[in-house]
Scaffold this active site. Structure first.
Site, PDB file in Angstrom:
ATOM      1  N   CYS A 127      22.417  29.683  44.921  1.00  0.00           N
ATOM      2  CA  CYS A 127      21.045  29.853  44.452  1.00  0.00           C
ATOM      3  C   CYS A 127      21.114  30.899  43.544  1.00  0.00           C
ATOM      4  O   CYS A 127      20.689  32.047  43.630  1.00  0.00           O
ATOM      5  CB  CYS A 127      19.915  30.027  45.579  1.00  0.00           C
ATOM      6  N   GLU A 128      22.297  30.981  42.522  1.00  0.00           N
ATOM      7  CA  GLU A 128      22.002  32.032  41.462  1.00  0.00           C
ATOM      8  C   GLU A 128      22.812  31.540  40.358  1.00  0.00           C
ATOM      9  O   GLU A 128      23.934  30.922  40.375  1.00  0.00           O
ATOM     10  CB  GLU A 128      23.256  33.041  42.312  1.00  0.00           C
TER      11      GLU A 128
ATOM     12  N   TYR B 272      34.253  40.139  38.379  1.00  0.00           N
ATOM     13  CA  TYR B 272      35.191  40.889  37.241  1.00  0.00           C
ATOM     14  C   TYR B 272      35.441  39.996  36.203  1.00  0.00           C
ATOM     15  O   TYR B 272      36.250  40.153  35.260  1.00  0.00           O
ATOM     16  CB  TYR B 272      36.790  40.831  38.053  1.00  0.00           C
TER      17      TYR B 272
ATOM     18  N   PRO C 145      52.957  44.758  46.562  1.00  0.00           N
ATOM     19  CA  PRO C 145      52.278  43.780  45.815  1.00  0.00           C
ATOM     20  C   PRO C 145      51.537  43.002  46.708  1.00  0.00           C
ATOM     21  O   PRO C 145      51.972  42.669  47.838  1.00  0.00           O
ATOM     22  CB  PRO C 145      53.557  42.828  45.341  1.00  0.00           C
ATOM     23  N   GLY C 146      50.384  42.495  46.332  1.00  0.00           N
ATOM     24  CA  GLY C 146      49.645  41.695  47.162  1.00  0.00           C
ATOM     25  C   GLY C 146      49.493  40.234  46.151  1.00  0.00           C
ATOM     26  O   GLY C 146      49.856  39.229  46.518  1.00  0.00           O
ATOM     27  N   ARG C 147      48.560  40.341  45.190  1.00  0.00           N
ATOM     28  CA  ARG C 147      48.439  39.327  44.531  1.00  0.00           C
ATOM     29  C   ARG C 147      49.697  38.582  44.002  1.00  0.00           C
ATOM     30  O   ARG C 147      49.699  37.387  44.031  1.00  0.00           O
ATOM     31  CB  ARG C 147      47.503  39.931  43.066  1.00  0.00           C
TER      32      ARG C 147
ATOM     33  N   TYR D  29      42.757  37.400  47.106  1.00  0.00           N
ATOM     34  CA  TYR D  29      41.293  37.933  46.800  1.00  0.00           C
ATOM     35  C   TYR D  29      40.296  36.856  46.758  1.00  0.00           C
ATOM     36  O   TYR D  29      39.188  36.963  46.146  1.00  0.00           O
ATOM     37  CB  TYR D  29      41.215  38.796  45.753  1.00  0.00           C
TER      38      TYR D  29
HETATM   39  N1  LLP Z   1      48.207  49.143  47.127  1.00  0.00           N
HETATM   40  C1  LLP Z   1      47.150  49.731  46.876  1.00  0.00           C
HETATM   41  C2  LLP Z   1      46.914  50.892  47.793  1.00  0.00           C
HETATM   42  C3  LLP Z   1      46.023  48.838  46.591  1.00  0.00           C
HETATM   43  O1  LLP Z   1      44.743  49.540  46.602  1.00  0.00           O
HETATM   44  C4  LLP Z   1      46.158  47.656  46.251  1.00  0.00           C
HETATM   45  C5  LLP Z   1      44.888  46.770  45.874  1.00  0.00           C
HETATM   46  C6  LLP Z   1      47.557  46.914  46.351  1.00  0.00           C
HETATM   47  C7  LLP Z   1      48.533  47.703  46.691  1.00  0.00           C
HETATM   48  C8  LLP Z   1      47.683  45.551  46.088  1.00  0.00           C
HETATM   49  O2  LLP Z   1      47.291  45.211  44.692  1.00  0.00           O
HETATM   50  P1  LLP Z   1      47.702  43.971  44.020  1.00  0.00           P
HETATM   51  O3  LLP Z   1      49.332  43.981  43.996  1.00  0.00           O
HETATM   52  O4  LLP Z   1      47.122  42.818  44.986  1.00  0.00           O
HETATM   53  O5  LLP Z   1      47.027  43.656  42.725  1.00  0.00           O
HETATM   54  N2  LLP Z   1      39.738  42.526  44.607  1.00  0.00           N
HETATM   55  C9  LLP Z   1      40.460  42.599  43.386  1.00  0.00           C
HETATM   56  C10 LLP Z   1      41.545  43.693  43.695  1.00  0.00           C
HETATM   57  C11 LLP Z   1      41.257  44.792  44.279  1.00  0.00           C
HETATM   58  C12 LLP Z   1      42.776  45.409  44.747  1.00  0.00           C
HETATM   59  C13 LLP Z   1      42.603  46.635  45.584  1.00  0.00           C
HETATM   60  N3  LLP Z   1      43.583  47.207  45.835  1.00  0.00           N
HETATM   61  C14 LLP Z   1      40.530  41.372  42.776  1.00  0.00           C
HETATM   62  O6  LLP Z   1      40.069  40.426  43.087  1.00  0.00           O
HETATM   63  O7  LLP Z   1      41.238  41.514  41.582  1.00  0.00           O
END
Ligand code: LLP
Length: 463
Positions: free
Chosen positions: A391-392, A364, A321-323, A421
């Site tokens: 400027c957009e 998105y 998990p990141g987000r 992100y």
């Molecule tokens: N593991 C892998 C292999 C990934 O490619 C990603 C995200 C994650 C984990 C973490 O995903 P999360 O839990 O954060 O959703 N920039 C985009 C999201 C791109 C995610 C790329 N990979 C946004 O702002 O929504």
């Protein structure tokens, strides 16, 4: 459709233009804990506070725009994920969501592992003392140099993403006299219900090796033959900002099927599976994300059930998990510069940042909420579009949201749930200076990523 004739702009739900919004919230001053970091509240003056510090004082000290990250909340979320998955599973925080050395230290202290996807993220992790064995290295086109650095450092796993990379990593590991632990990333053919650009498990895209047509089985065959590699498992990441567990269920089932095929063909039971990240968070009060313990329970039940029916020992599960960890812990604080009511449409509120600090709305069509935080207001709700200073015309931070109709230049407004992100995808478009990230905890605020300066910009411009 009839239009509001009020000079301050459109206000009433029955006369509003079409857009991405529902009725105005009952109380515009309420900071919904669903979307705001855990310690955010309002003080006796009505000014929002985080970690006990009021946003007017934060703006004074650190300037705007700026990201404020609630360290208490971040650490609590790390612990919730670690506890939910327990000692038989591993949680890897996905550094791409937001990474800094302070974050690496917090992860280390809270017992999490780290997923990096570039040499830069790897360097940040190592320089802040994350033990290499707790790092997973991802990417669909890692350079030889990045691979060498990772192998030399002794990262716990490299996630292989193509046939070429299987050979490349094996070769580099062997040349360094090492056997590298690896997983193979497979695409399981799931259509995740999310934006096309952040869905990653359908077949027509750049990541992973398809299960379909026996590609993934062939990758396993090749990896098992190479001395430089120790194949520890299979990896699948189906996409991002997902609320529905059904996609994970299909993914887990298909990955376990592959484990069974591997056992049948090679007599090897791969000990690990990684189900990736992608769990959604609340950006607006309408979103209903799952709690880590529900996710952990659902995933482990699915994997256990599928393994039992295939007669396999249950592998060790990992998630990334990141987000879901960092997203809800931060907000972006902006100062209002101009307020422009467009009769019959909406009011454009220009802030001192924009698509350079949050590209997600433009890229998105992401939805965000926004609140007036430097004071409360009893004025009527005003349909607003929060825009940046670039400027957009696509430079939109919050497409449609209600702010009080007495909003004026100088007010501070904040967009919650910008921990993931936003800073990590920030740019210097129009030579904007990327905002700082300020960590706040128990009455103390400290800069963990400083604001860029014009000298920073000029330093790269070598004339
Ligand atoms: N593991 C892998 C292999 C990934 O490619 C990603 C995200 C994650 C984990 C973490 O995903 P999360 O839990 O954060 O959703 N920039 C985009 C999201 C791109 C995610 C790329 N990979 C946004 O702002 O929504």
């Amino acid at each position: 459709m009839s239009r509001s004739a009020h000079p301050a702009g459109p206000r009433h739900a029955d006369v509003l233009p079409e857009g991405h919004y529902s009725a105005p919230p009952a109380d515009l001053n309420h900071l919904d804990p669903k979307v705001w970091a855990r310690t955010v509240t309002r003080d006796e003056r009505g000014v929002a506070t985080v970690g006990g510090i009021a946003v007017d004082a934060l703006a004074e000290e650190f300037g705007t725009p700026a990201y404020f990250l609630d360290e208490t909340d971040f650490r609590a979320r790390c612990r919730a994920w670690a506890e939910a998955f327990g000692k038989d599973a591993d949680v890897f925080y996905a550094g791409k969501a937001f990474l800094s050395r302070a974050v690496v230290r917090w992860l280390k202290e809270e017992g999490l592992n780290l997923d990096v996807c570039s040499g830069g993220e790897l360097t940040t992790a190592l320089s802040a003392g994350m033990p290499a064995e707790r790092i997973a290295f991802h990417g669909n086109n890692k350079s030889e140099e990045e691979i060498r650095t990772a192998v030399e450092a002794g990262v716990g796993r490299i996630v292989l993403d193509s046939f070429q990379e299987i050979v490349r990593v094996a070769h580099i590991a062997q040349s360094l006299g090492k056997r590298q632990r690896v997983q193979i990333r497979v695409t399981v053919g799931v259509e995740a219900h999310t934006h096309e650009f952040i869905a990653t498990a359908h077949e027509d895209q750049k990541f992973g090796i398809a299960l379909a047509g026996g590609q993934a089985a062939e990758a396993v065959r090749r990896a098992l033959k190479l001395d430089g590699l120790e194949l520890i498992g299979i990896h699948s990441h189906i996409g991002s900002q997902i609320f529905d567990m059904a996609g994970f269920e299909v993914s887990a089932r298909r990955v376990v099927q592959l484990l069974a095929e591997v056992r049948d063909e090679h007599g090897v039971e791969l000990p690990e599976i990684d189900l990736g990240g992608g769990l959604g968070i609340a950006y607006t009060s309408e979103d209903d994300p799952r709690e880590p313990h529900e996710i952990a329970k659902a995933l482990s039940e699915i994997v256990t059930r599928e393994c039992e029916s295939a007669g396999l020992r249950t592998p060790r599960i990992s998630v990334e998990p990141g987000r879901a960890i960092v997203g809800p812990t931060a907000f972006t604080l902006y100062r209002v510069g101009t307020v422009k009511p467009l009769e019959g449409l909406r009011t454009y509120v220009s802030v001192d940042g924009g698509m350079s600090d949050n590209i997600r709305t433009a890229l998105y069509d992401a939805e965000y909420s926004v609140s007036l935080v430097s004071r409360t207001s009893e004025a009527e709700p005003m349909l607003s579009r929060v825009v940046g200073k670039h400027c957009e015309s696509g430079d939109i931070v919050v497409r449609d949201a209600f702010l009080p109709s007495d909003l004026a230049p100088g007010d501070l407004i904040a967009v919650p749930a910008t921990g993931a992100y936003c800073r990590s995808m920030a740019s210097n478009y129009n030579h904007a200076l990327r905002p700082p990230v300020v960590a706040v905890r128990e009455g103390e605020a400290r800069v963990i990523v400083r604001r860029e300066t014009e000298e920073d910009l000029l330093r790269l411009d070598v004339g």
